[in-house]
Design an enzyme around this catalytic site. Structure first.
Site, PDB file in Angstrom:
ATOM      1  CG  ASP A  63     -31.943  62.591 -15.366  1.00  0.00           C
ATOM      2  OD1 ASP A  63     -31.886  61.782 -14.413  1.00  0.00           O
ATOM      3  OD2 ASP A  63     -32.874  63.417 -15.495  1.00  0.00           O
TER       4      ASP A  63
ATOM      5  CE1 TYR B  54     -29.293  54.227  -9.593  1.00  0.00           C
ATOM      6  CE2 TYR B  54     -29.877  56.553  -9.635  1.00  0.00           C
ATOM      7  CZ  TYR B  54     -29.912  55.298 -10.225  1.00  0.00           C
ATOM      8  OH  TYR B  54     -30.544  55.125 -11.428  1.00  0.00           O
TER       9      TYR B  54
ATOM     10  CE  LYS C 112     -27.491  53.139 -13.867  1.00  0.00           C
ATOM     11  NZ  LYS C 112     -27.912  51.782 -14.320  1.00  0.00           N
TER      12      LYS C 112
HETATM   13  P1  NAD Z   1     -35.762  48.490 -10.296  1.00  0.00           P
HETATM   14  O1  NAD Z   1     -35.070  48.691  -8.991  1.00  0.00           O
HETATM   15  O2  NAD Z   1     -37.238  48.521 -10.369  1.00  0.00           O
HETATM   16  O3  NAD Z   1     -35.309  47.092 -10.929  1.00  0.00           O
HETATM   17  C1  NAD Z   1     -34.001  46.623 -10.860  1.00  0.00           C
HETATM   18  C2  NAD Z   1     -34.019  45.147 -11.243  1.00  0.00           C
HETATM   19  O4  NAD Z   1     -32.649  44.680 -11.249  1.00  0.00           O
HETATM   20  C3  NAD Z   1     -34.790  44.276 -10.265  1.00  0.00           C
HETATM   21  O5  NAD Z   1     -35.617  43.362 -10.973  1.00  0.00           O
HETATM   22  C4  NAD Z   1     -33.704  43.543  -9.496  1.00  0.00           C
HETATM   23  O6  NAD Z   1     -34.114  42.257  -9.031  1.00  0.00           O
HETATM   24  C5  NAD Z   1     -32.610  43.448 -10.535  1.00  0.00           C
HETATM   25  N1  NAD Z   1     -31.270  43.311  -9.944  1.00  0.00           N
HETATM   26  C6  NAD Z   1     -30.719  44.082  -8.968  1.00  0.00           C
HETATM   27  N2  NAD Z   1     -29.491  43.650  -8.672  1.00  0.00           N
HETATM   28  C7  NAD Z   1     -29.241  42.592  -9.491  1.00  0.00           C
HETATM   29  C8  NAD Z   1     -28.130  41.732  -9.679  1.00  0.00           C
HETATM   30  N3  NAD Z   1     -27.015  41.866  -8.935  1.00  0.00           N
HETATM   31  N4  NAD Z   1     -28.214  40.760 -10.611  1.00  0.00           N
HETATM   32  C9  NAD Z   1     -29.338  40.616 -11.353  1.00  0.00           C
HETATM   33  N5  NAD Z   1     -30.419  41.396 -11.227  1.00  0.00           N
HETATM   34  C10 NAD Z   1     -30.374  42.376 -10.298  1.00  0.00           C
HETATM   35  O7  NAD Z   1     -35.096  49.577 -11.254  1.00  0.00           O
HETATM   36  P2  NAD Z   1     -35.753  50.403 -12.462  1.00  0.00           P
HETATM   37  O8  NAD Z   1     -36.386  51.628 -11.927  1.00  0.00           O
HETATM   38  O9  NAD Z   1     -36.544  49.484 -13.314  1.00  0.00           O
HETATM   39  O10 NAD Z   1     -34.433  50.850 -13.227  1.00  0.00           O
HETATM   40  C11 NAD Z   1     -33.844  50.026 -14.223  1.00  0.00           C
HETATM   41  C12 NAD Z   1     -32.616  50.716 -14.768  1.00  0.00           C
HETATM   42  O11 NAD Z   1     -32.975  51.985 -15.311  1.00  0.00           O
HETATM   43  C13 NAD Z   1     -31.554  50.981 -13.696  1.00  0.00           C
HETATM   44  O12 NAD Z   1     -30.295  50.691 -14.266  1.00  0.00           O
HETATM   45  C14 NAD Z   1     -31.699  52.462 -13.392  1.00  0.00           C
HETATM   46  O13 NAD Z   1     -30.463  53.021 -13.003  1.00  0.00           O
HETATM   47  C15 NAD Z   1     -32.158  53.005 -14.732  1.00  0.00           C
HETATM   48  N6  NAD Z   1     -32.993  54.224 -14.689  1.00  0.00           N
HETATM   49  C16 NAD Z   1     -34.081  54.292 -13.871  1.00  0.00           C
HETATM   50  C17 NAD Z   1     -34.882  55.452 -13.888  1.00  0.00           C
HETATM   51  C18 NAD Z   1     -36.127  55.546 -13.027  1.00  0.00           C
HETATM   52  O14 NAD Z   1     -36.760  56.613 -12.992  1.00  0.00           O
HETATM   53  N7  NAD Z   1     -36.563  54.485 -12.354  1.00  0.00           N
HETATM   54  C19 NAD Z   1     -34.546  56.526 -14.707  1.00  0.00           C
HETATM   55  C20 NAD Z   1     -33.418  56.424 -15.528  1.00  0.00           C
HETATM   56  C21 NAD Z   1     -32.664  55.262 -15.514  1.00  0.00           C
END
Ligand code: NAD
Length: 323
Positions: free
Chosen positions: A125, A148, A152
């Site tokens: 969001d 960031y 996205k």
């Molecule tokens: P996180 O940081 O916990 O996990 C990210 C994962 O991606 C890790 O396992 C990392 O090793 C892997 N990664 C990073 N760069 C990489 C690359 N170049 N190649 C392969 N793997 C790679 O993130 P999260 O909180 O689990 O978020 C996951 C997704 O959800 C993201 O795209 C984020 O933008 C989105 N998101 C997160 C939230 C939140 O509150 N955490 C909310 C909405 C959307």
């Protein structure tokens, strides 16, 4: 279905994979592609040989050769992999553009060549920017504030371009703030919880008046599954409906859940470009796909705090992030 999940060793991706493996309906195999950055942890997933339907590939989404080989033996993709922490993007946005924009484009290109359908782009969001009152619908123009969220937003636009230009079956989800077990302790809830459990103070940005909608990670994953199974090509689906709280309200609930007091809180200067409020209108996914959040915040928070209390060995090695 042969499903490729990027970033499946991270916080949300690992919950998504556990959910898939727990549900025997329809799923043939799942392959996780993860670079195991500081935020990824192999131990977040079943170990080698523990789950025959799971394959783990240690690799980077920017590796076009690897990605092309993997796409050729899969039907669908759910793309979580990202650099995900706003504060790190303020210190240096380079990896954010590289992984979140170029990495996503590398995946889209390979998905197109392999005939992947669908490609679910997991977004946030935060791409809409701040909203003082009311809620953003999916039609709202993007106005991200941090490197960031800008990365996205760029990835989302690239994904939509592959749909409009090439007809790739792209579906985008944009979710509010997640919480739950296995979240890396640089994000607010696990950072505060782990620091309080260690008897340290917690840093609260500015006056603590910033508002966020907190959704349990399992509700987010259920919504992504609905989009994967029944969403429409080229569509964006907002996901929200958690509990809207100011950071100071959230801090009060966390202190109570951990048995700590306000003297544990240290006010620190506000984050640069800090959006004051996020809020998404999630009526589209509700009406089209029947999504409604199920987890109560108080129960979910208590369970999350208990998880951190009982899993010190998981978060203690992350001392640098919690400093
Ligand atoms: P996180 O940081 O916990 O996990 C990210 C994962 O991606 C890790 O396992 C990392 O090793 C892997 N990664 C990073 N760069 C990489 C690359 N170049 N190649 C392969 N793997 C790679 O993130 P999260 O909180 O689990 O978020 C996951 C997704 O959800 C993201 O795209 C984020 O933008 C989105 N998101 C997160 C939230 C939140 O509150 N955490 C909310 C909405 C959307």
């Amino acid at each position: 279905m042969r499903l490729l999940v990027t970033g499946g060793a991270g916080f949300i991706g690992s919950h998504f994979v556990h959910g898939l493996l727990a549900d025997p309906a329809g799923l043939a195999t799942v392959t996780v592609l993860d670079a195991l950055t500081y935020a990824g942890n192999r131990a977040n997933l079943p170990g080698p040989g523990q789950e025959p339907r799971l394959e783990f590939i240690h690799g980077d989404i920017r590796n076009a050769t690897l990605v092309r080989q993997l796409m050729a033996r899969h039907d669908a993709v759910v793309h979580f992999a990202a650099e995900s922490h706003v504060d790190r993007s303020i210190l240096d946005g380079t990896e954010f553009v590289s992984t979140n924009v170029l990495g996503t484009q590398t995946l889209l290109e390979a998905a197109l060549r392999a005939g992947i359908s669908p490609f679910v782009q997991v977004s946030t969001d935060e791409v809409y920017g701040s909203i003082a009152a009311g809620s953003w619908t999916e039609e709202q123009p993007l106005a991200p504030s941090s490197p960031y969220s800008a990365s996205k937003a760029a990835a989302d636009l690239m994904a939509l371009a592959y749909h409009r230009t090439h007809g790739l079956d792209v579906r985008i989800t944009r979710c509010s703030n997640n919480y739950g077990p296995r979240q890396y302790p640089e994000k607010l809830i696990p950072l505060f919880t782990s620091r309080i459990l260690d008897g340290q103070t917690v840093p609260l940005y500015g006056g603590g008046g910033h508002v966020r909608d907190w959704l349990h990670v399992e509700d987010h994953c259920r919504a992504i599954r609905l989009v994967l199974d029944g969403g429409r090509p080229g569509e964006v689906y907002n996901i929200g409906g958690g509990t809207e709280l100011t950071n100071i309200e959230l801090t009060g609930r966390l202190l109570a859940a951990c048995g700590a007091h306000w003297d544990s809180v240290e006010h620190v200067p506000d984050r640069r470009g800090h959006d004051s409020r996020y809020s998404v209108d999630w009526s589209k996914i509700h009406h089209e796909l029947g999504y409604t959040p199920e987890r109560s915040f108080d129960e979910g928070l208590a369970e999350t705090v208990a998880w951190y209390r009982n899993h010190r060995s998981w978060w203690q090695p992350t001392g640098e992030a919690r400093a």
